[in-house]
Design a protein around this motif. Structure first.
Motif, PDB file in Angstrom:
ATOM      1  N   GLN A 146     -18.171   3.315 -22.274  1.00 47.10           N
ATOM      2  CA  GLN A 146     -16.846   3.079 -22.664  1.00 47.10           C
ATOM      3  C   GLN A 146     -16.070   2.942 -21.158  1.00 47.10           C
ATOM      4  O   GLN A 146     -16.033   4.011 -20.753  1.00 47.10           O
ATOM      5  CB  GLN A 146     -16.092   3.502 -23.758  1.00 47.10           C
ATOM      6  N   MET A 147     -15.236   2.046 -21.338  1.00 43.49           N
ATOM      7  CA  MET A 147     -14.271   1.902 -19.961  1.00 43.49           C
ATOM      8  C   MET A 147     -12.809   1.313 -20.408  1.00 43.49           C
ATOM      9  O   MET A 147     -12.902   1.097 -21.618  1.00 43.49           O
ATOM     10  CB  MET A 147     -14.721   0.875 -18.975  1.00 43.49           C
ATOM     11  N   GLU A 148     -11.978   1.775 -19.726  1.00 44.58           N
ATOM     12  CA  GLU A 148     -10.473   1.202 -19.749  1.00 44.58           C
ATOM     13  C   GLU A 148     -10.031   0.602 -18.549  1.00 44.58           C
ATOM     14  O   GLU A 148     -10.252   1.485 -17.354  1.00 44.58           O
ATOM     15  CB  GLU A 148      -9.440   1.999 -20.662  1.00 44.58           C
ATOM     16  N   ARG A 149      -9.092  -0.192 -18.533  1.00 44.01           N
ATOM     17  CA  ARG A 149      -8.484  -0.613 -17.200  1.00 44.01           C
ATOM     18  C   ARG A 149      -7.258  -0.072 -16.621  1.00 44.01           C
ATOM     19  O   ARG A 149      -6.320   0.051 -17.604  1.00 44.01           O
ATOM     20  CB  ARG A 149      -8.170  -2.168 -17.186  1.00 44.01           C
ATOM     21  N   ASP A 150      -6.855   0.872 -15.591  1.00 43.49           N
ATOM     22  CA  ASP A 150      -6.067   1.375 -15.524  1.00 43.49           C
ATOM     23  C   ASP A 150      -4.721   0.146 -15.096  1.00 43.49           C
ATOM     24  O   ASP A 150      -4.800  -0.798 -14.195  1.00 43.49           O
ATOM     25  CB  ASP A 150      -6.101   2.003 -14.008  1.00 43.49           C
ATOM     26  N   PRO A 151      -3.781   0.431 -15.710  1.00 43.12           N
ATOM     27  CA  PRO A 151      -2.509  -0.545 -15.874  1.00 43.12           C
ATOM     28  C   PRO A 151      -1.805  -0.551 -14.552  1.00 43.12           C
ATOM     29  O   PRO A 151      -1.310  -1.571 -13.997  1.00 43.12           O
ATOM     30  CB  PRO A 151      -1.497   0.018 -16.959  1.00 43.12           C
ATOM     31  N   MET A 152      -1.920   0.496 -13.768  1.00 46.94           N
ATOM     32  CA  MET A 152      -1.302   0.342 -12.491  1.00 46.94           C
ATOM     33  C   MET A 152      -2.096  -0.212 -11.583  1.00 46.94           C
ATOM     34  O   MET A 152      -1.493  -0.907 -10.518  1.00 46.94           O
ATOM     35  CB  MET A 152      -0.904   2.004 -11.974  1.00 46.94           C
ATOM     36  N   THR A 153      -3.514   0.003 -11.191  1.00 47.64           N
ATOM     37  CA  THR A 153      -3.943  -0.394 -10.142  1.00 47.64           C
ATOM     38  C   THR A 153      -5.144  -1.958 -10.917  1.00 47.64           C
ATOM     39  O   THR A 153      -5.718  -2.590  -9.918  1.00 47.64           O
ATOM     40  CB  THR A 153      -5.245   0.478  -9.535  1.00 47.64           C
ATOM     41  N   GLY A 154      -5.444  -1.682 -12.043  1.00 52.85           N
ATOM     42  CA  GLY A 154      -6.037  -2.725 -12.592  1.00 52.85           C
ATOM     43  C   GLY A 154      -7.709  -2.464 -12.416  1.00 52.85           C
ATOM     44  O   GLY A 154      -8.499  -3.151 -12.996  1.00 52.85           O
ATOM     45  N   GLN A 155      -7.909  -1.215 -11.863  1.00 50.55           N
ATOM     46  CA  GLN A 155      -9.298  -0.980 -11.904  1.00 50.55           C
ATOM     47  C   GLN A 155     -10.015  -0.275 -13.061  1.00 50.55           C
ATOM     48  O   GLN A 155      -9.223   0.324 -13.908  1.00 50.55           O
ATOM     49  CB  GLN A 155      -9.449   0.156 -10.636  1.00 50.55           C
ATOM     50  N   PRO A 156     -11.238  -0.473 -13.619  1.00 48.02           N
ATOM     51  CA  PRO A 156     -11.997  -0.145 -14.593  1.00 48.02           C
ATOM     52  C   PRO A 156     -12.288   1.367 -14.267  1.00 48.02           C
ATOM     53  O   PRO A 156     -12.598   1.873 -13.332  1.00 48.02           O
ATOM     54  CB  PRO A 156     -13.023  -0.849 -14.813  1.00 48.02           C
ATOM     55  N   PHE A 291     -11.837 -15.849   0.050  1.00 48.31           N
ATOM     56  CA  PHE A 291     -10.672 -16.760   0.746  1.00 48.31           C
ATOM     57  C   PHE A 291      -9.445 -16.681  -0.106  1.00 48.31           C
ATOM     58  O   PHE A 291      -8.224 -16.364   0.437  1.00 48.31           O
ATOM     59  CB  PHE A 291     -11.076 -17.995   1.073  1.00 48.31           C
ATOM     60  N   ASP A 292      -9.476 -16.765  -1.406  1.00 46.19           N
ATOM     61  CA  ASP A 292      -8.438 -16.889  -2.160  1.00 46.19           C
ATOM     62  C   ASP A 292      -7.657 -15.444  -2.253  1.00 46.19           C
ATOM     63  O   ASP A 292      -6.400 -15.543  -2.332  1.00 46.19           O
ATOM     64  CB  ASP A 292      -8.576 -17.384  -3.628  1.00 46.19           C
ATOM     65  N   PHE A 293      -8.403 -14.407  -2.050  1.00 46.39           N
ATOM     66  CA  PHE A 293      -8.049 -13.076  -2.216  1.00 46.39           C
ATOM     67  C   PHE A 293      -7.420 -12.612  -1.083  1.00 46.39           C
ATOM     68  O   PHE A 293      -6.316 -11.939  -1.119  1.00 46.39           O
ATOM     69  CB  PHE A 293      -9.059 -12.198  -2.740  1.00 46.39           C
ATOM     70  N   LEU A 294      -7.873 -13.038   0.165  1.00 45.52           N
ATOM     71  CA  LEU A 294      -7.278 -12.664   1.110  1.00 45.52           C
ATOM     72  C   LEU A 294      -6.090 -13.319   1.379  1.00 45.52           C
ATOM     73  O   LEU A 294      -5.002 -12.699   2.125  1.00 45.52           O
ATOM     74  CB  LEU A 294      -8.385 -13.182   2.328  1.00 45.52           C
ATOM     75  N   ALA A 295      -6.028 -14.649   0.845  1.00 46.19           N
ATOM     76  CA  ALA A 295      -4.635 -15.302   1.069  1.00 46.19           C
ATOM     77  C   ALA A 295      -3.391 -14.573   0.268  1.00 46.19           C
ATOM     78  O   ALA A 295      -2.322 -14.368   0.837  1.00 46.19           O
ATOM     79  CB  ALA A 295      -4.656 -17.023   0.587  1.00 46.19           C
ATOM     80  N   PHE A 296      -3.857 -14.109  -0.909  1.00 44.22           N
ATOM     81  CA  PHE A 296      -3.030 -13.325  -1.721  1.00 44.22           C
ATOM     82  C   PHE A 296      -2.796 -11.965  -0.930  1.00 44.22           C
ATOM     83  O   PHE A 296      -1.309 -11.611  -0.866  1.00 44.22           O
ATOM     84  CB  PHE A 296      -3.678 -12.812  -2.974  1.00 44.22           C
ATOM     85  N   TRP A 338       0.052   3.514  -0.553  1.00 41.43           N
ATOM     86  CA  TRP A 338       0.991   2.794   0.026  1.00 41.43           C
ATOM     87  C   TRP A 338       1.380   1.227  -0.302  1.00 41.43           C
ATOM     88  O   TRP A 338       2.468   0.945  -0.370  1.00 41.43           O
ATOM     89  CB  TRP A 338       0.821   2.645   1.575  1.00 41.43           C
ATOM     90  N   VAL A 339       0.248   0.737  -0.642  1.00 43.07           N
ATOM     91  CA  VAL A 339       0.295  -0.611  -1.003  1.00 43.07           C
ATOM     92  C   VAL A 339      -0.407  -0.620  -2.555  1.00 43.07           C
ATOM     93  O   VAL A 339      -1.728  -0.378  -2.565  1.00 43.07           O
ATOM     94  CB  VAL A 339      -0.198  -1.717  -0.026  1.00 43.07           C
ATOM     95  N   GLN A 340      -0.043  -1.393  -3.335  1.00 42.00           N
ATOM     96  CA  GLN A 340      -0.566  -1.717  -4.509  1.00 42.00           C
ATOM     97  C   GLN A 340      -0.513  -3.199  -4.766  1.00 42.00           C
ATOM     98  O   GLN A 340       0.430  -3.780  -5.226  1.00 42.00           O
ATOM     99  CB  GLN A 340       0.332  -1.137  -5.896  1.00 42.00           C
ATOM    100  N   LEU A 341      -1.798  -3.723  -4.680  1.00 43.46           N
ATOM    101  CA  LEU A 341      -1.702  -5.172  -4.692  1.00 43.46           C
ATOM    102  C   LEU A 341      -1.361  -5.787  -6.085  1.00 43.46           C
ATOM    103  O   LEU A 341      -0.848  -6.756  -6.430  1.00 43.46           O
ATOM    104  CB  LEU A 341      -3.080  -5.545  -4.210  1.00 43.46           C
ATOM    105  N   HIS A 342      -1.815  -4.784  -7.145  1.00 49.18           N
ATOM    106  CA  HIS A 342      -1.498  -5.336  -8.504  1.00 49.18           C
ATOM    107  C   HIS A 342      -0.081  -5.283  -9.255  1.00 49.18           C
ATOM    108  O   HIS A 342       0.209  -5.867  -9.836  1.00 49.18           O
ATOM    109  CB  HIS A 342      -2.491  -4.452  -9.433  1.00 49.18           C
ATOM    110  N   ASP A 343       0.791  -4.830  -7.961  1.00 54.56           N
ATOM    111  CA  ASP A 343       2.221  -4.754  -8.114  1.00 54.56           C
ATOM    112  C   ASP A 343       2.792  -6.282  -8.293  1.00 54.56           C
ATOM    113  O   ASP A 343       3.974  -6.635  -8.806  1.00 54.56           O
ATOM    114  CB  ASP A 343       3.088  -3.920  -7.492  1.00 54.56           C
ATOM    115  N   PHE A 344       2.218  -7.064  -7.426  1.00 55.89           N
ATOM    116  CA  PHE A 344       2.505  -8.331  -7.011  1.00 55.89           C
ATOM    117  C   PHE A 344       1.787  -9.601  -7.641  1.00 55.89           C
ATOM    118  O   PHE A 344       2.067 -10.688  -7.198  1.00 55.89           O
ATOM    119  CB  PHE A 344       2.689  -8.455  -5.531  1.00 55.89           C
ATOM    120  N   GLY A 345       0.755  -9.190  -8.614  1.00 58.45           N
ATOM    121  CA  GLY A 345       0.110 -10.457  -9.099  1.00 58.45           C
ATOM    122  C   GLY A 345      -0.832  -9.636  -9.739  1.00 58.45           C
ATOM    123  O   GLY A 345      -1.047  -8.312  -9.752  1.00 58.45           O
TER     124      GLY A 345
END
Length: 471
Positions: A146-156, A291-296, A338-345
């Motif tokens: 069983q897994m759950e997704r961390d709400p802060m980082t989006g990682q399982p 490419f899409d992820f890098l643009a983000f 220092w940077v949380q990508l999940h905070d901005f999308g």
């Protein structure tokens, strides 16, 4: 503007490829070959499809749409990353492959006993892990794992087990490749490998392991046949594999539905959806959307985040080995963020790629340093292989099992290469260690097949001399 940038992007990869081939070091065994394939797929073909075919699924998922200037800037950053990696990798790995000196290896009794012990120790854990993973959806709370997704980082995050058990199934790949290698490509030795790949395809997860496993097998076969490049039949076999990879990306249960009779066999290779969509839309999933992820990432860092990570994401190397069951409060991902990508999308379960990871570390400087360092590491490994490793029966298996993992490194960035390497190389390293231990302890030293064993000379039959009688 975008059209001209796409043309320039294509010309850059062509020029780098021509320069690389002209050095005489190019082959399927070179890490730069794999990076050129990766770059061509995700930073050349993908942006062409995004712009020309209207692929917007990644933008919808992340909640971000780049303008023309950001689109072009992403192309420029990826090209600079390619050049930095190519220069470092090509210079550090400048060795002309000479397969004429490749050897046909034999394995003595000590090698075989050590490999059997390795298999007996690790195969049960790999099989147990694979059986655990075939249960219900890990996020539904009904599966064995069983897994759950961390709400802060989006990682399982695993909640009822540890990654050492949940990911142990990955050891099936080096073990099955090792069986083929030790058996010297006996036809029956391919059965465990086919079973491993088929089981992964049946479950629908771990599709990259299928690609890397097949690539590792092809490298071993190229070594055995003294060939530097793919042959036509390799390409013929590879196309259906890529089709299945794409199908499983759009429907993880595609092969399972065929086996259970819920779908026809032809659905495995169907490149269109049931609603009559375009055939090209089968390529619109997130597998090759770096490419899409890098643009983000370029939009977030440092424009939105106002800072870089300054390579602190690599501190995870010190915290990741500790099981969460022993450290319930272990940070998810890097201990310093220092940077949380999940905070901005919505960046849940997405990959930064090696260029994206470098840019997050320090902009242009971080990008060049990251690509150059990884290029140097892989280039040095290539030099080691063609100077020492390719005449060693353990070194060949080690290199052919590790090199495909670099594709995952290019795609994911960060420290994932360490996690993948741990499970993918542990059986090989354990086999080498056990072999040396058996030799050091003098066990099986009576093996007549071991290297350096004295040859047994068959006793000569005594023939009586002719006796000449005097008359």
């Amino acid at each position: 503007m975008i059209e001209m940038a796409l043309i320039a992007q294509t010309l850059v990869v062509i020029l780098v490829t021509v320069a690389f081939v002209s050095t005489g070091t190019a082959s399927m065994f070179h890490p730069l070959t794999l990076y050129l394939v990766f770059h061509s797929l995700v930073f050349v073909m993908r942006p062409i499809l995004v712009h020309g075919a209207g692929f917007d699924n990644a933008w919808l998922f992340m909640g971000y749409w780049p303008d023309a200037q950001q689109f072009v800037f992403t192309l420029i950053v990826s090209s600079v990353a390619l050049i930095a990696f190519s220069l470092a990798c090509a210079s550090a790995g400048h060795v002309r492959p000479d397969l004429s000196k490749a050897r046909t290896f034999s394995f003595d009794r000590t090698d075989i006993v050590a490999f059997l012990i390795t298999t007996a120790l690790l195969a049960p854990l790999a099989i147990y892990s694979a059986i655990q993973r075939q249960g219900a959806d890990a996020f539904s709370g009904t599966g064995d794992i069983q897994m759950e997704r961390d709400p802060m980082t989006g990682q399982p995050v695993y909640t009822n087990t540890t990654g050492y058990i949940a990911e142990a199934h990955s050891m099936g790949l080096p073990l099955t490749l090792g069986i083929i290698w030790v058996s010297r490509f006996h036809p029956l030795s391919f059965i465990p490998f086919i079973a491993f790949v088929g089981f992964r395809a049946y479950l629908g997860w771990g599709r990259w392991a299928i690609i890397m496993g097949i690539l590792g097998l092809v490298l071993l076969m190229l070594y055995r046949t003294r060939t530097r490049w793919f042959r036509l039949w390799h390409v013929a076999v590879g196309l259906p594999v890529l089709a299945i990879f794409t199908t499983l990306g759009n429907n993880r249960g595609a092969l399972k539905d065929v086996i259970t009779g819920d779908a026809p066999f032809s659905s495995i290779f169907r490149m269109t959806s049931h609603d009559g969509g375009r055939m090209i839309d089968a390529l619109a999933n997130q597998d090759l959307a770096n490419f899409d992820f890098l643009a983000f990432i370029l939009w977030v860092v440092p424009g939105q985040s106002a800072t870089y990570t300054y390579f602190t994401q690599y501190l995870q190397l010190f915290t990741e080995p500790i099981p969460r069951v022993l450290w319930p409060g272990k940070p998810v991902g890097a201990p310093i963020k220092w940077v949380q990508l999940h905070d901005f999308g919505n960046f849940a379960n997405l990959t930064t790629s090696l260029p994206g990871d470098g840019w997050m570390s320090g902009g242009w400087l971080g990008l060049i340093v990251t690509m150059a360092v990884v290029g140097l590491i892989l280039g040095k490994l290539h030099r080691w292989f063609w100077t020492k490793g390719f005449v060693n029966r353990y070194g060949v298996l080690f290199y052919c099992a590790f090199l495909p993992l670099s594709l995952q490194w290019f795609r994911d960035g960060n420290i994932t290469i360490v996690k993948f390497s741990f499970f993918s190389l542990l059986p090989i390293l354990l086999w080498i260690g056990l072999t040396r231990a058996l030799h050091a302890w003098g066990i099986l030293e009576d093996d007549p097949l071991r290297p350096g064993a004295p040859r047994r000379v068959a006793p000569q039959k005594l023939v009586p001399r002719n006796i000449v009688r005097s008359p």
